[in-house]
Scaffold this active site. Structure first.
Site, PDB file in Angstrom:
ATOM      1  N   GLY A 185       0.826  -1.196   0.000  1.00  0.00           N
ATOM      2  CA  GLY A 185       0.000   0.000   0.000  1.00  0.00           C
ATOM      3  C   GLY A 185       0.860   1.245   0.000  1.00  0.00           C
ATOM      4  O   GLY A 185       2.050   1.202   0.315  1.00  0.00           O
ATOM      5  N   CYS A 186       0.247   2.363  -0.362  1.00  0.00           N
ATOM      6  CA  CYS A 186       1.011   3.607  -0.477  1.00  0.00           C
ATOM      7  C   CYS A 186       1.517   4.085   0.883  1.00  0.00           C
ATOM      8  O   CYS A 186       2.715   4.346   1.056  1.00  0.00           O
ATOM      9  CB  CYS A 186       0.172   4.689  -1.162  1.00  0.00           C
ATOM     10  SG  CYS A 186      -1.466   4.927  -0.444  1.00  0.00           S
ATOM     11  N   TYR A 187       0.627   4.169   1.865  1.00  0.00           N
ATOM     12  CA  TYR A 187       1.074   4.609   3.193  1.00  0.00           C
ATOM     13  C   TYR A 187       2.133   3.652   3.756  1.00  0.00           C
ATOM     14  O   TYR A 187       3.179   4.107   4.229  1.00  0.00           O
ATOM     15  CB  TYR A 187      -0.113   4.707   4.155  1.00  0.00           C
ATOM     16  CG  TYR A 187      -1.029   5.889   3.930  1.00  0.00           C
ATOM     17  CD1 TYR A 187      -0.562   7.192   4.038  1.00  0.00           C
ATOM     18  CD2 TYR A 187      -2.374   5.711   3.656  1.00  0.00           C
ATOM     19  CE1 TYR A 187      -1.417   8.284   3.863  1.00  0.00           C
ATOM     20  CE2 TYR A 187      -3.239   6.798   3.479  1.00  0.00           C
ATOM     21  CZ  TYR A 187      -2.752   8.082   3.584  1.00  0.00           C
ATOM     22  OH  TYR A 187      -3.593   9.150   3.419  1.00  0.00           O
TER      23      TYR A 187
END
Lengths: 350, 350, 350, 350
Positions: B153-155
């Site tokens: 995921g990005c985070y």
């Protein structure tokens, strides 16, 4: 209503501009003088064309002359840099002019702390003790009688309103508080700097002054007063590509087992006389645009049951509640006006 | 260089768009198929006019047909929602097509946790165990041999890169970590929603999903592996009015008495083979624009001596490093290419 | 490929920054010198932290010393103000260094017009005649042999590409042309000015320099050459709250009865050898983001049958196609490289 | 002051939101009903949390029931789509409720033109003749007596105010007028559409509906009335990445030899009774932020002596002057109130 003459000393920056916007429409104050070292000689409309057609459009911007200002005005708003403000404030107080100082010069009661963080010796230490910290929800009764109000910083306004009641009531643990704040770019001022050019800020995000922002001791002073004990805050400011607004995400441990409903009740009770602090219901988190152009401070509460942490999110408009609007609220109290006079605008959405 | 045929399944969103942008210019992959349920029948240029004049401009957007895709391609990128991806991935793996899944379906090794956070039963639990978590700096050697990579995921990409080395080396205390993240709006996807309209987001700032964002268990899984013990993270995402970029402000206590110079050395050593993780020097804090359009992850370190807290600030581009670029990096390793192949763009500044 | 040494004189502004971004990744040029009066003494990475980790990160920023630069380099890019550039350019040409001048000093063939619009006497009138106007689609063959290229202005690049073919082929009426242009803020430069601070520009829109912008005579010179007759353009620039991009809306009467399909054919034929001018199909209008970070010039055509007017909409990236990318394209031709070398980036979307 | 009951039918969009913002603070109207098909059942604060703490916070959002609304209200604002509005308006008028219709249904006096541009048959042609076009500066005396006011479109408001006086006085040539307008994104409405997502609009600029925007016949109708002859306008709308504001750049030939001072005098005389139209002095051009949140229309004049063209630049706030604020101004007149009542906010700067 008999109007009271008011002056803005230092009108060219964003807080000066916001003071003027509010004062022109204010039913109790008559804006009779605005000063600027760099822009003296223009009319207010030449300086700010968006004021054309208003009552004050032809008001001359004058070079600051405290004698003249004192002769004409009963209230003066100082929107000048720290260091400069302290002597000006003293001069006006001596001439019986009520002063709202938007600089940091009288915010810290401990002048040693002031010198440590601002790198300036304080030349008016006597006045420091007399000055009242201008957060109306907390110091309202002292402000009413004050000759000099130290208008709070923008970040502290958002943070103190968020944490004060909980610390005061012993519901929050004063240890280990973290405040992660995000501000719009107007907070960086109107002076020409490469770092705040549009193309240095737009479509980007950054942190700055981590662990060493000058608003830290101001928050600690007030929250320490609330908690009745020493405390240290980790304060981290960030720059958001937007004009106005501050959102502070405050991380704190509850003092014991507590639900957010109970917190909301306590906060509502604490702020029952404030027209501006809005406790948002469960599941709603504040957005800076909801307070744009207003005195509102919106507070949202989330209890992270996995980690036991409480997160309080606070939103204000940095120029209005965080500076000029709050200054006018303080002046309202000092002048015997209703707290809200001239400060009832609704948020401009979107 | 012999090119390897590649497909993008689910091309209409921002991660699909970013995959196409990268793959068209990639010297090792030949983009031969792009699919979309809603846009099938158009050419790629009709869908994305900014791709006119490129090699893939006439590529037809087709309705997703796994059989067809598997016949033509050796690598497939799944840019479809979680829940949908798991069965698709299994189908492709069975047909000996290498899969990089950009959804969350294979990121969490514990399917119970997956179901808890995503509200979906996992139908391919066997594959979950086989899938490799696609963070090249940490799982590079496994990715090389993988049939299925779960793209992070990005985070989590921004957070794990910031905290993994310190936890691994025992320099950071795994207790009480707080991650306050801020993301650009492209992270919210390209589906039509009122909440991400320009006028709902511009000139404003807000927090969302505090304490319950789905990327939380993913971070915890990897950081727990680094620390060698259970840990819980307080994770607070916020929405910034900008297109691309994530900045994560990570609050953590050092495990003992440590200086930031030492931390920088340890991090530089840990990332010595990574072309993309940049340890910024003392006094420099990252900005999201410095990584715009790239695979860089910029890390800044500040020790707040007043509170004893360490603050690690991490910046990535959410679409490139946080999704599609990282997916291509993983595919590079799976295909036997150099890690950086096709991923050497410099940041677009400003 | 044998690399050619190149220098950027005046690296601190946005065009300098963009030159560096392109040249570092360029396979044919070796960036060996960058100069700045104000920032000399730093490394390139200290000046631009986003360049950390690239080949040029340790390149020293030096005080401009033409002798030294001439000794080491075969091509020099001048990103200095007009007036300063003319003498520098002459010096380099004399020392057999090829020059791409990004200032306005050699764009206007008529020095009287130059002095009229720029308020500066020209001290190198001989060189003015020799300099080639650096629009590769029109002057490609002259650029190949040039010692000095006058790199076009950003607005003229967007406008000339939009109108040249139609005027050249006699399809457009040269009388009464209006060009309403809109530019991103990076076009205003990186010098600290109140007028381009974030909070003076964001969430707002304005026109400026109506009827008197210095790019006007440059457009008229080239379009007059196309039309084979004198012409006057009403040129109106505006400032858009975005970083990069120019969109020019050009209003012109067709010379006779003409359909947009025919225009598209003529333009496609004219630009058949250009990899960068994209003629959009009927019903599609360009957006500045579609060309972000690239050399593309996107053209859309609308015939307003109610008024008989033709509207040609042109989009470029003001920093890349409108300045630094075009400068590198010109240097490519001067160096015998392929026009597109190092200039093949796809648009960064979104 | 005796308050008059008012209703907003269709409250969920930006014009509904703006109506509510203005009416809550209005001293003459009592907002007693707000309706929405999709959001009925909520309180106004649940729908718009920024209204917490205001007088109307608990107002229920109801399903639109014209009977009920008519029973309680004397004025109704219709913020519903064209086509829907015409029958609703007729119903209210029949029940003696005064109507301000913010849709396009009653703006065009020629129903054939209406059908041509809007693709809808008009079912209330009788009312079309009776409806008054709601531009107070031009139709103020008719509005006072009107039962139904057709509130002008946002673009026409900015354009008609800019050109009407000059055409009326014969100072401008009605032939060949070009209007190049730029609008903030709130003008595109609050419905969920991919095209107005933040990441489709931010940091970019585009034109749309060139030569075929529905506001064209509305401008032509009014400007034709001013000029006393048929005229055609080339109208080109563009989308600016900002929330509010319209700037129209109007190109027109003077009817004879004229100076801008004379034009300013004529315009000031024409608008001498209007508190909102501000004629800017020589050398000052309007910016949309100068009118943000207000009823102001700022006009700047430039004579391009090289081409003989006059450029009139007009700025309004599209939601306030271009829609809801103007609707309230019309209602003020219909209710016998002072035109400015409740509409005296100063611009929110920045």
């Amino acid at each position: 209503m008999k109007k009271i003459n008011a002056a803005v000393v230092g009108v060219t920056g964003y807080t000066g501009m916001e003071l003027v916007r509010i004062l022109i429409a204010h039913p109790g104050f008559d804006l009779v003088a605005v000063t600027s070292r760099s822009q003296a000689g223009k009319s207010l409309t030449e300086l700010f064309p968006f004021l054309a057609g208003t009552d004050a459009e032809m008001l001359p911007v004058t070079f600051p002359d405290p004698e003249l200002v004192a002769r004409d005005c009963h209230v003066v708003f100082l929107a000048v840099p720290h260091g400069t403000a302290m002597n000006m404030a003293a001069g006006f107080v001596n001439q019986k002019v009520k002063v709202v100082d938007l600089s940091a010069d009288f915010r810290l009661r401990d002048v040693k702390t002031y010198t440590e963080w601002y790198g300036v010796e304080h030349t008016r230490t006597g006045l420091v003790q007399e000055a009242v910290y201008g957060l109306p929800e907390i110091y309202g009764s002292e402000i009413v009688r004050a000759r000099l109000v130290a208008n709070p910083g923008c970040y502290p306004s958002s943070v103190i309103l968020a944490l004060y009641p909980g610390l005061k009531q012993g519901l929050l643990n004063p240890e280990g508080i973290i405040v992660d704040s995000k501000s719009g770019v107007s907070g960086a001022g109107r002076a020409a700097k490469t770092g705040t050019l549009f193309s240095e800020v737009a479509d980007s995000f950054r942190a700055y002054s981590l662990g060493r922002h000058r608003h830290t001791p101001e928050m600690e002073q007030e929250l320490c007063a609330a908690a009745g004990q020493e405390l240290r805050i980790s304060f981290s400011p960030h720059l958001v590509p937007m004009n106005r607004g501050i959102l502070s995400t405050c991380y704190v441990y509850p003092a014991g087992d507590i639900k957010t409903e109970r917190l909301r009740m306590v906060y509502k009770e604490f702020y029952r006389d404030s027209p501006w602090v809005r406790i948002l219901p469960e599941g709603v988190l504040p957005e800076t645009r909801w307070v744009r152009g207003t005195m509102y401070c919106d507070l949202g509460f989330v209890l992270d049951v996995r980690t036991g942490r409480l997160i309080i999110v606070s939103c204000i408009d940095n120029l209005c509640r965080g500076a000029s609007g709050q200054a006018v609220a303080n002046a309202n109290l000092m002048a015997g006006f209703d707290l809200e006079l001239g400060l009832k605008d609704l948020p401009l959405m979107p």
